[in-house]
Design a protein around this motif. Sequence first.
Motif, PDB file in Angstrom:
ATOM      1  N   PRO A   2       0.831  -1.222   0.000  1.00 37.09           N
ATOM      2  CA  PRO A   2       0.000   0.000   0.000  1.00 37.09           C
ATOM      3  C   PRO A   2       0.864   1.270   0.000  1.00 37.09           C
ATOM      4  O   PRO A   2       0.531   2.252  -0.679  1.00 37.09           O
ATOM      5  N   ASN A   3       1.964   1.232   0.741  1.00 37.18           N
ATOM      6  CA  ASN A   3       2.828   2.412   0.797  1.00 37.18           C
ATOM      7  C   ASN A   3       3.571   2.643  -0.520  1.00 37.18           C
ATOM      8  O   ASN A   3       3.854   3.777  -0.892  1.00 37.18           O
ATOM      9  N   ILE A   4       3.896   1.549  -1.200  1.00 39.60           N
ATOM     10  CA  ILE A   4       4.533   1.684  -2.515  1.00 39.60           C
ATOM     11  C   ILE A   4       3.541   2.344  -3.476  1.00 39.60           C
ATOM     12  O   ILE A   4       3.896   3.232  -4.250  1.00 39.60           O
ATOM     13  N   MET A   5       2.259   1.931  -3.394  1.00 36.26           N
ATOM     14  CA  MET A   5       1.231   2.528  -4.252  1.00 36.26           C
ATOM     15  C   MET A   5       1.053   4.007  -3.906  1.00 36.26           C
ATOM     16  O   MET A   5       0.987   4.857  -4.787  1.00 36.26           O
ATOM     17  N   LYS A   6       0.979   4.300  -2.613  1.00 40.38           N
ATOM     18  CA  LYS A   6       0.803   5.690  -2.169  1.00 40.38           C
ATOM     19  C   LYS A   6       1.972   6.573  -2.627  1.00 40.38           C
ATOM     20  O   LYS A   6       1.799   7.732  -2.981  1.00 40.38           O
ATOM     21  N   ALA A   7       3.175   5.960  -2.608  1.00 37.54           N
ATOM     22  CA  ALA A   7       4.378   6.726  -2.930  1.00 37.54           C
ATOM     23  C   ALA A   7       4.344   7.260  -4.356  1.00 37.54           C
ATOM     24  O   ALA A   7       4.922   8.290  -4.660  1.00 37.54           O
ATOM     25  N   LYS A   8       3.629   6.540  -5.212  1.00 40.35           N
ATOM     26  CA  LYS A   8       3.564   6.968  -6.614  1.00 40.35           C
ATOM     27  C   LYS A   8       2.880   8.329  -6.755  1.00 40.35           C
ATOM     28  O   LYS A   8       3.068   9.037  -7.731  1.00 40.35           O
TER      29      LYS A   8
END
Lengths: 316, 253
Positions: B188-194
């Motif tokens: 989820p954090n990787i997705m948010k980071a985008k």
Amino acid sequence: MILIVAEHTAGKLGKATLEMVSAARDSGREGPITVLVLGQNVASVATEAAAVADQVLVADLPGLATYNAETWAAAAAQIAQEGEAHTIIMGGSRSGREYAPRVAVKLDAPYLEDVTSLKGNGAALQGQRYTYLARVTETVEAEGPVVVVTVKPGSFAAAAPAGAAGEQYDVELNLPAPRVEITGKSVEKSSRVALAEADLIVTGGRGVGSPENFTKYVEGLADALGAGVGATRAVVDAGWRPYAEQVGQTGKTVQPGAYIALGVSGAVQHLSGMGKSKNIIAINKDAEAPIFKVADYGIVGDINEIVPALIEASKK
Amino acid sequence: MNILTLVRQVPDAEARVKINQQTVDLDGTTLVVDGMDEYGVEEALRLRESGAGVEQIIALAIGPKRNEDALRTALAMGVDRAIHVETDEHFDAVTLSKVVAQVAQSENVGLILVGGQEADWDSQALGAASAERLSWPQLTWTNELKLDGDTLTGRHDVDDGNESFRVTLPAVVTTQQGLNEPRYPTLPNIMKAKKKELRKDDAAAYGLQARVRTVGAEIQTRARRNTMIDGKDPQAAAAQLLELLRSEAKVLA
């Protein structure tokens, strides 16, 4: 002039200072080799330095009683400017590499960090240094009216005394007040020879088995041979040994005459700290351990059997 | 107060490093966020989580385009935004400290975290040089940090052991192993980071001029003897090793 900032502890000139004098002699840069001694009650250090230098500048001040990066940088930069030094050499110790960059910024000078060689190349000063976890040797150069250098410990021979002792002069300094307050200090004392100065080092890795085995085998062999004691990161992380003994990227870099690795696998980060040793001796029961690839002498075998035999045999 | 955390992208420790035309060639090499810098990113997050008054955590990378990956990793770990000063030119640490100092000033930064010695240039100079350009104090090789208001306390390694310290921010801190255990970015954090901001700055705006030239690079390995001694008979192996150390290597008297 060439300005060298002395490294010293407990009233004794460090071997690193003698190595810096050799670097200065190698550099082909002109002018007197000048050693700056910063500290308090440093008369004996200054006398030792005078034996190898053309002149010694002594700042014996209460404000210099303990090392501080900002104070040391200010002192070195002031003296460099007043003495019109074109080359400023500091040690490649933790503290040296901490304040030298500040000196370079103060003097707006290029900085050759942690060099293993130093020579003039026309108008430029050229040195070699290790990069990429000591896997690559790069040749770097810089030119300018002033160049700042730190010298990797153990890379140069200790300078021999040169003729008459250099003159000593007291210097005045305008020092900044230190902003970092030291609230406690823990000195990791060892009855053994310090790693940086040791020509023989016995290091233990996880393969030694336990803290008790470390004492028995690593310290036992070090004592039998008069060697310093080193440890790998894994051993330090496990709490078996103090950080002061750690050799590798995040610990100390050493290049002794002989490095005896007991139960050390040989990770790249460890090799970056000891791979330049003149002789590497590896004892490990795992025949596939990478340490054997860089070893001059290797024994595939059990530490529990081989080390006691070594200790016994070395007493003969 | 904002925290600035520096990230460099370096070869993985196990990756082979190759030389092409007198320079290190990283094409095809596995690159990762430098481990020591990762401790800095993690520590910034922990200082904020511990309740210190940290508004924003900003990650900064200076270097070629591929450094975006390092910044994305930092964003996925939890930093708020990133700045990439893009350049293909090779700059020394003292020169790069100009960028760090300018970014720190324009971004209202009170604490800079940077790795003690990154695994590419093996330099310890970036933190100290940045501190000097800002006229800030510095603490190097820290392995414990606590932030209370603008008072930073902790412990760090020095030449002969370690020290506890207290300093008032602003300050520069260099990080290392032992300070913390960096977290892994979650999906989820990787997705948010985008969606987080990754600002691109032109390196030319920072007035950089390289002062140290790299004129050669080589992989230099000392030829090793690779003499193997049979360990089956411990006494014989011990005697043989000591004999070789005395007569051949001449390291024992």
